[in-house]
Design an enzyme around this catalytic site. Sequence first.
Site, PDB file in Angstrom:
ATOM      1  N   ASP A  25      58.783  -5.944  18.273  1.00  0.00           N
ATOM      2  CA  ASP A  25      60.094  -5.791  17.636  1.00  0.00           C
ATOM      3  C   ASP A  25      61.193  -6.419  18.497  1.00  0.00           C
ATOM      4  O   ASP A  25      61.289  -6.145  19.695  1.00  0.00           O
ATOM      5  CB  ASP A  25      60.371  -4.297  17.403  1.00  0.00           C
ATOM      6  CG  ASP A  25      61.279  -4.059  16.220  1.00  0.00           C
ATOM      7  OD1 ASP A  25      62.394  -4.632  16.194  1.00  0.00           O
ATOM      8  OD2 ASP A  25      60.889  -3.308  15.305  1.00  0.00           O
ATOM      9  N   HIS A 136      73.239  -2.417   7.879  1.00  0.00           N
ATOM     10  CA  HIS A 136      73.246  -1.124   7.164  1.00  0.00           C
ATOM     11  C   HIS A 136      74.369  -1.073   6.129  1.00  0.00           C
ATOM     12  O   HIS A 136      74.319  -0.261   5.201  1.00  0.00           O
ATOM     13  CB  HIS A 136      73.447   0.027   8.149  1.00  0.00           C
ATOM     14  CG  HIS A 136      72.308   0.209   9.097  1.00  0.00           C
ATOM     15  ND1 HIS A 136      71.236   1.030   8.819  1.00  0.00           N
ATOM     16  CD2 HIS A 136      72.051  -0.339  10.310  1.00  0.00           C
ATOM     17  CE1 HIS A 136      70.379   0.995   9.827  1.00  0.00           C
ATOM     18  NE2 HIS A 136      70.843   0.151  10.746  1.00  0.00           N
ATOM     19  N   ASP A 167      75.399  -3.783  15.698  1.00  0.00           N
ATOM     20  CA  ASP A 167      75.171  -4.995  14.900  1.00  0.00           C
ATOM     21  C   ASP A 167      76.326  -5.973  15.104  1.00  0.00           C
ATOM     22  O   ASP A 167      76.301  -7.097  14.592  1.00  0.00           O
ATOM     23  CB  ASP A 167      75.047  -4.650  13.418  1.00  0.00           C
ATOM     24  CG  ASP A 167      73.874  -3.708  13.167  1.00  0.00           C
ATOM     25  OD1 ASP A 167      72.860  -3.861  13.857  1.00  0.00           O
ATOM     26  OD2 ASP A 167      73.989  -2.825  12.306  1.00  0.00           O
ATOM     27  N   ARG A 209      67.293   8.390  12.566  1.00  0.00           N
ATOM     28  CA  ARG A 209      66.254   7.986  11.619  1.00  0.00           C
ATOM     29  C   ARG A 209      64.906   8.592  11.994  1.00  0.00           C
ATOM     30  O   ARG A 209      64.650   8.894  13.159  1.00  0.00           O
ATOM     31  CB  ARG A 209      66.134   6.468  11.543  1.00  0.00           C
ATOM     32  CG  ARG A 209      65.646   5.810  12.816  1.00  0.00           C
ATOM     33  CD  ARG A 209      65.473   4.308  12.589  1.00  0.00           C
ATOM     34  NE  ARG A 209      65.304   3.592  13.827  1.00  0.00           N
ATOM     35  CZ  ARG A 209      65.617   2.311  13.975  1.00  0.00           C
ATOM     36  NH1 ARG A 209      66.120   1.632  12.983  1.00  0.00           N
ATOM     37  NH2 ARG A 209      65.417   1.700  15.122  1.00  0.00           N
ATOM     38  N   ASP A 283      66.748   3.729   6.316  1.00  0.00           N
ATOM     39  CA  ASP A 283      66.181   4.558   7.400  1.00  0.00           C
ATOM     40  C   ASP A 283      67.185   5.527   8.003  1.00  0.00           C
ATOM     41  O   ASP A 283      66.896   6.697   8.206  1.00  0.00           O
ATOM     42  CB  ASP A 283      65.505   3.691   8.484  1.00  0.00           C
ATOM     43  CG  ASP A 283      66.409   2.646   9.111  1.00  0.00           C
ATOM     44  OD1 ASP A 283      67.500   2.372   8.557  1.00  0.00           O
ATOM     45  OD2 ASP A 283      66.052   2.091  10.176  1.00  0.00           O
ATOM     46  N   LYS A 356      60.271   3.482  15.470  1.00  0.00           N
ATOM     47  CA  LYS A 356      59.788   2.381  14.635  1.00  0.00           C
ATOM     48  C   LYS A 356      58.637   2.799  13.727  1.00  0.00           C
ATOM     49  O   LYS A 356      58.034   1.955  13.064  1.00  0.00           O
ATOM     50  CB  LYS A 356      59.326   1.207  15.531  1.00  0.00           C
ATOM     51  CG  LYS A 356      60.411   0.651  16.447  1.00  0.00           C
ATOM     52  CD  LYS A 356      61.439  -0.185  15.709  1.00  0.00           C
ATOM     53  CE  LYS A 356      62.555  -0.642  16.630  1.00  0.00           C
ATOM     54  NZ  LYS A 356      63.611  -1.375  15.916  1.00  0.00           N
ATOM     55  N   ASP A 424      63.447  -4.687  21.000  1.00  0.00           N
ATOM     56  CA  ASP A 424      64.589  -4.379  20.145  1.00  0.00           C
ATOM     57  C   ASP A 424      65.427  -3.215  20.661  1.00  0.00           C
ATOM     58  O   ASP A 424      66.635  -3.342  20.832  1.00  0.00           O
ATOM     59  CB  ASP A 424      64.107  -4.059  18.734  1.00  0.00           C
ATOM     60  CG  ASP A 424      65.286  -3.744  17.839  1.00  0.00           C
ATOM     61  OD1 ASP A 424      66.096  -4.654  17.630  1.00  0.00           O
ATOM     62  OD2 ASP A 424      65.423  -2.589  17.415  1.00  0.00           O
ATOM     63  N   ASP A 465      59.639  -9.113  14.155  1.00  0.00           N
ATOM     64  CA  ASP A 465      60.353  -8.970  12.882  1.00  0.00           C
ATOM     65  C   ASP A 465      61.705  -9.661  12.889  1.00  0.00           C
ATOM     66  O   ASP A 465      62.285  -9.902  11.842  1.00  0.00           O
ATOM     67  CB  ASP A 465      60.492  -7.486  12.518  1.00  0.00           C
ATOM     68  CG  ASP A 465      61.164  -6.676  13.618  1.00  0.00           C
ATOM     69  OD1 ASP A 465      61.173  -7.115  14.792  1.00  0.00           O
ATOM     70  OD2 ASP A 465      61.693  -5.597  13.305  1.00  0.00           O
ATOM     71  N   HIS A 466      62.235  -9.949  14.066  1.00  0.00           N
ATOM     72  CA  HIS A 466      63.523 -10.635  14.241  1.00  0.00           C
ATOM     73  C   HIS A 466      63.772 -10.730  15.729  1.00  0.00           C
ATOM     74  O   HIS A 466      63.091 -10.060  16.513  1.00  0.00           O
ATOM     75  CB  HIS A 466      64.684  -9.857  13.584  1.00  0.00           C
ATOM     76  CG  HIS A 466      64.751  -8.429  14.039  1.00  0.00           C
ATOM     77  ND1 HIS A 466      65.297  -8.060  15.249  1.00  0.00           N
ATOM     78  CD2 HIS A 466      64.274  -7.290  13.492  1.00  0.00           C
ATOM     79  CE1 HIS A 466      65.173  -6.752  15.408  1.00  0.00           C
ATOM     80  NE2 HIS A 466      64.534  -6.262  14.356  1.00  0.00           N
ATOM     81  N   HIS A 486      70.966  -8.091  16.861  1.00  0.00           N
ATOM     82  CA  HIS A 486      69.837  -8.980  16.590  1.00  0.00           C
ATOM     83  C   HIS A 486      70.319 -10.428  16.627  1.00  0.00           C
ATOM     84  O   HIS A 486      71.514 -10.687  16.585  1.00  0.00           O
ATOM     85  CB  HIS A 486      69.258  -8.686  15.206  1.00  0.00           C
ATOM     86  CG  HIS A 486      68.754  -7.277  15.063  1.00  0.00           C
ATOM     87  ND1 HIS A 486      68.509  -6.697  13.844  1.00  0.00           N
ATOM     88  CD2 HIS A 486      68.453  -6.338  16.000  1.00  0.00           C
ATOM     89  CE1 HIS A 486      68.077  -5.464  14.027  1.00  0.00           C
ATOM     90  NE2 HIS A 486      68.040  -5.216  15.326  1.00  0.00           N
TER      91      HIS A 486
HETATM   92  O1  LIG Z   1      68.888   0.237  15.050  1.00  0.00           O
HETATM   93  C1  LIG Z   1      69.063  -0.155  13.880  1.00  0.00           C
HETATM   94  O2  LIG Z   1      69.334   0.587  12.940  1.00  0.00           O
HETATM   95  C2  LIG Z   1      68.957  -1.636  13.579  1.00  0.00           C
HETATM   96  C3  LIG Z   1      70.247  -2.293  13.970  1.00  0.00           C
HETATM   97  O3  LIG Z   1      71.289  -1.845  13.172  1.00  0.00           O
HETATM   98  O4  LIG Z   1      67.889  -2.198  14.281  1.00  0.00           O
HETATM   99  P1  LIG Z   1      66.459  -2.454  13.555  1.00  0.00           P
HETATM  100  O5  LIG Z   1      66.731  -3.286  12.339  1.00  0.00           O
HETATM  101  O6  LIG Z   1      65.675  -3.212  14.585  1.00  0.00           O
HETATM  102  O7  LIG Z   1      65.876  -1.142  13.237  1.00  0.00           O
HETATM  103 MN   LIG Z   2      63.244  -4.602  14.383  1.00  0.00          MN
HETATM  104 MN   LIG Z   3      67.170  -3.432  16.101  1.00  0.00          MN
END
Ligand SMILES: O=C(O)[C@@H](CO)OP(=O)(O)O
Ligand SMILES: [Mn+2]
Ligand SMILES: [Mn+2]
Length: 546
Positions: A25, A136, A167, A209, A283, A356, A424, A465-466, A486
């Site tokens: 990730d 989000h 973000d 989440r 999430d 995750k 990540d 994934d990114h 990201h």
């Molecule tokens: O932490 C999160 O919610 C996002 C960034 O906003 O990261 P990820 O898409 O890697 O879950």
């Molecule tokens: Mn990710």
């Molecule tokens: Mn992330």
Amino acid sequence: MSELKLQPLSGYNDFPGPVVTIIMDGVGIGPQDDSDGVHMAYTPILDELLKGELVTNLKAHGTAVGLPSDGDMGNSEVGHNALGSGRIFSQGAKLVNEALHSGDLFQGESWREIKKRTDNGGTLHFIGLVSDGNVHSHIEQLNIMLGQCEKEDVQNVRVHGLVDGRDVSPKSGLEYFGPLEEKLKSMSTNGRDYCIASGGGRMTVTMDRYGADWGIVEKGWKAHVLGEGRRFNTACEAIQTFYKEDQAMIDQYMDSFVIERDGEPVGCIEDGDSVILFNFRGDRAIELSQAFEEKDFTAFNRQRHPEVFFAGMMQYDGDAMIPKHYLVEPPAIAGTMGEYLCAAGVTSYAISETQKFGHVTYFWNGNKSGYINEELEKYVEIESDKVTFDLRPWMKASEITDKVIDAIHSNKYKFIRLNYANGDMVGHTGVPISVRIAVETVDLMLKRVLPVLEKAGGVAIITADHGNADCMWTDKKGERTAMVAHTRNPVPFIVKPYFNSNSYSLQHVENAGLASVAATTINLLGYEAPEGYEPSLLKLILPGSR
Ligand SMILES: O=C(O)[C@@H](CO)OP(=O)(O)O
Ligand SMILES: [Mn+2]
Ligand SMILES: [Mn+2]
């Protein structure tokens, strides 16, 4: 179920071990300079793998994963949706824009119900992430809805705003809350009363989440619903005060705040009100939705559970129907790889740590929670630490690896997928020493898993994934700012076979993106990819065809 039937791949010879998909990730391919945390880390295993024959780069951002434009960075939701479904679906960010610009959203049942309530004197509360991160939420979407409230002369509007800094740049809160507070003030004419009522940093308040830390949601509930939290006159005053009191304070970790007027919280949520959770991604929106909707709710003591009309920007979980009411229909992601594999009787194993876990299950399966077929599948969650991950950059990678090794040894699973969160989650802290350790941790895990897979005679697919860790800071005129978001960089795609029953070559796919991984995986499992899937990245070389 018949349309879910997979056809055998002709010329395919089975091999003894499993197909293991490893998602690193947030590990993208960056500029290869000292801002690139992947490049800076010592990664002998990954470096060697990248020299292999079955290696390419994949697009993991923008239109390649269903986002509105190529200016949009990737994220876990759209990335895992693409990996698991093999196709590109228009995602929340895009669908909400369309519904707002066409005006369809305001003709929908939920908006009309809200209007009825506001006509009866109820306040309309907007809760969500205030930024233009587009992962989000997007502030422009909030602005359009506020404009509609003004147009329809909704009398009382309150915004409960979460400060981003994850973000978008780490201390950019005022850039969003300043204009928003101004806008709300300018709309407060002709008896209308619009303002910000509460908020806080997204990682401290409301946006937990996968049940990682319900205390975060409780803190949000207290601020948004009950009006409990540190008091300020405006949101900007709150943010400025937090910055002043702690130089190191960054937006995502800010404490909650409550705005007061005449000594009272200005926007508690009461019976008869309406609430719009304006985040489109699921999430981090599910838990608050549950707190509003569930009658017998036990995750924390709500103290008061107001009777409100609650609507999500989208439905966040199509299986569990969370929430019941929503403004925009989510993408219908059916016919995922998981559904096809279950229909074909293929056994599978999915694992990650809490942060995750839903990525390799819920996002992977098209935003549906739970098993597709419990007899064929096993989902394992390792509990994440409750810290900012710069403090524990190794996270639960070792524990995940232990389980994966057991799963390979067990010989029970033909397909194993796992997500290492490190690149990540640590990338989001923007702390270079930690990012480096995070990436090195992942490399060490590859060193542990691959020999076991080699012995078992399986194949590894290694990708991400990114991007995230691949950019740790930006440099403007010699001044470095931590880059915690990201990236738009491509991600590596590596196939490492440990068998000699088949031979493969790379197949050129124009503009190849994450969605091509599913067809590739299905081929490696011995089946033709389903119709409509993005093309496979591998070609099976039949004897005599080379
Ligand atoms: O932490 C999160 O919610 C996002 C960034 O906003 O990261 P990820 O898409 O890697 O879950
Ligand atoms: Mn990710
Ligand atoms: Mn992330």
